[in-house]
Write a protein that holds these residues in place. Sequence first.
Motif, PDB file in Angstrom:
ATOM      1  N   PRO A  57      66.296  14.350  40.337  1.00 48.29           N
ATOM      2  CA  PRO A  57      65.989  15.778  40.439  1.00 48.29           C
ATOM      3  C   PRO A  57      65.497  16.176  41.830  1.00 48.29           C
ATOM      4  N   ASP A  58      65.731  17.424  42.158  1.00 48.45           N
ATOM      5  CA  ASP A  58      65.087  17.979  43.355  1.00 48.45           C
ATOM      6  C   ASP A  58      63.598  18.158  43.093  1.00 48.45           C
ATOM      7  N   VAL A  59      63.265  18.640  41.893  1.00 47.08           N
ATOM      8  CA  VAL A  59      61.862  18.859  41.529  1.00 47.08           C
ATOM      9  C   VAL A  59      61.571  18.166  40.205  1.00 47.08           C
ATOM     10  N   LEU A  60      60.511  17.386  40.197  1.00 48.33           N
ATOM     11  CA  LEU A  60      60.001  16.770  38.977  1.00 48.33           C
ATOM     12  C   LEU A  60      58.763  17.542  38.553  1.00 48.33           C
ATOM     13  N   LEU A  84      60.380  16.722  45.302  1.00 47.15           N
ATOM     14  CA  LEU A  84      59.089  17.382  45.143  1.00 47.15           C
ATOM     15  C   LEU A  84      58.576  17.107  43.741  1.00 47.15           C
ATOM     16  N   ILE A  85      57.284  16.800  43.627  1.00 46.22           N
ATOM     17  CA  ILE A  85      56.668  16.518  42.332  1.00 46.22           C
ATOM     18  C   ILE A  85      55.553  17.529  42.117  1.00 46.22           C
ATOM     19  N   GLY A  86      55.628  18.231  40.984  1.00 47.68           N
ATOM     20  CA  GLY A  86      54.657  19.279  40.697  1.00 47.68           C
ATOM     21  C   GLY A  86      53.891  19.042  39.415  1.00 47.68           C
ATOM     22  N   PRO A  87      52.642  18.544  39.500  1.00 47.60           N
ATOM     23  CA  PRO A  87      51.814  18.416  38.300  1.00 47.60           C
ATOM     24  C   PRO A  87      51.250  19.779  37.921  1.00 47.60           C
ATOM     25  N   VAL A  88      51.724  20.337  36.828  1.00 51.10           N
ATOM     26  CA  VAL A  88      51.354  21.716  36.481  1.00 51.10           C
ATOM     27  C   VAL A  88      50.713  21.836  35.097  1.00 51.10           C
ATOM     28  N   GLY A  89      50.413  20.716  34.447  1.00 49.92           N
ATOM     29  CA  GLY A  89      49.613  20.727  33.228  1.00 49.92           C
ATOM     30  C   GLY A  89      50.068  21.694  32.163  1.00 49.92           C
ATOM     31  N   ALA A  90      49.203  22.685  31.886  1.00 46.30           N
ATOM     32  CA  ALA A  90      49.425  23.603  30.773  1.00 46.30           C
ATOM     33  C   ALA A  90      50.583  24.563  30.987  1.00 46.30           C
ATOM     34  N   VAL A  91      51.178  24.567  32.174  1.00 45.94           N
ATOM     35  CA  VAL A  91      52.306  25.474  32.434  1.00 45.94           C
ATOM     36  C   VAL A  91      53.443  25.237  31.445  1.00 45.94           C
ATOM     37  N   PHE A  92      53.659  23.992  31.028  1.00 45.10           N
ATOM     38  CA  PHE A  92      54.710  23.720  30.046  1.00 45.10           C
ATOM     39  C   PHE A  92      54.498  24.570  28.790  1.00 45.10           C
ATOM     40  N   ASP A  93      53.257  24.620  28.313  1.00 42.51           N
ATOM     41  CA  ASP A  93      52.954  25.388  27.105  1.00 42.51           C
ATOM     42  C   ASP A  93      52.951  26.885  27.364  1.00 42.51           C
ATOM     43  N   PHE A  94      52.490  27.303  28.536  1.00 42.70           N
ATOM     44  CA  PHE A  94      52.514  28.730  28.870  1.00 42.70           C
ATOM     45  C   PHE A  94      53.948  29.243  28.958  1.00 42.70           C
ATOM     46  N   MET A 137      51.392  28.172  37.448  1.00 42.72           N
ATOM     47  CA  MET A 137      52.469  29.039  36.978  1.00 42.72           C
ATOM     48  C   MET A 137      53.103  29.802  38.130  1.00 42.72           C
ATOM     49  N   ASP A 138      52.293  30.247  39.101  1.00 36.09           N
ATOM     50  CA  ASP A 138      52.844  30.919  40.279  1.00 36.09           C
ATOM     51  C   ASP A 138      53.835  30.010  41.003  1.00 36.09           C
ATOM     52  N   LEU A 139      53.431  28.775  41.232  1.00 37.27           N
ATOM     53  CA  LEU A 139      54.302  27.825  41.927  1.00 37.27           C
ATOM     54  C   LEU A 139      55.539  27.506  41.096  1.00 37.27           C
ATOM     55  N   PHE A 140      55.351  27.305  39.812  1.00 41.32           N
ATOM     56  CA  PHE A 140      56.462  26.983  38.923  1.00 41.32           C
ATOM     57  C   PHE A 140      57.525  28.067  38.975  1.00 41.32           C
ATOM     58  N   ARG A 141      57.107  29.310  38.852  1.00 40.35           N
ATOM     59  CA  ARG A 141      58.074  30.405  38.856  1.00 40.35           C
ATOM     60  C   ARG A 141      58.706  30.601  40.239  1.00 40.35           C
TER      61      ARG A 141
END
Length: 259
Positions: free
Chosen positions: A161-164, A188-198, A88-92
Amino acid sequence: MGNESILGFSVSTESLDTLVDRARGWMAAGERGRYFVCANPHSLELARRDPSFARAIGEADFVVPDGVGIVVASRLLGGAIGQRITGMDLFRAINARLGAEGGRRCFFLGSTPENLQCIRRRMALEYPDVVVAGCYSPPFAAVFSEQESRNMVASVNAARPDVLWVGLTAPKQELWILAHRGELDAKLIGPVGAVFDFFTGNVPRSPPWFLEHGLEWLPRLLRQPGRLWRRNLVSNPLFLLRVLRRRLSASARGGRDGS
């Protein structure tokens, strides 16, 4: 690049800002297929038994200490990791940087069609200057068919996309990225799992006190015991035991060397 070994896996010791700057540099240079991994004790325990997952972690462009257990391990082993950096830190932080530049594009791969629509709405509110260039909800399956993977790659590449952002849960998301990153037209590809739901609030994050004290896992375990018991009650203790053994082994060697 600052890294240290946590039980044989290279984990970044750098700050969130430094890592976001590096990701921004890759995007500015027009690179493709860069990706990161969010490591926690459970994922490293899984990777010990899964060579493909271990390779996916090992080939990542950076691995962040997502999980208080990684921070504790670093301290016990005399390392320099000061704090968690979560998905979530990276996502934001990355979305904030994209929004500040304007015109940058992202793509969301994973979750349900309903949740992806919620993500679109939330992105428009929180990051209005980031273009959501596309979303794709693959079928829920342990392993994707060759045709489904081709469809996923084609959808991403049509959006350029720039980021996937990938939310398929670990280790499925990291294994899929490892297999297909060379085909993906994403910087850039970011596997962030539960971040979608958060992010959508579909799954609430733990209250701030639990986050600040490294106990984010406890409310989640109480809400979803059937899904999370193995991670928290099996993988985490095994990981800590291996860390303690490594520390005792290092201390014993140091004592012999100093005698």
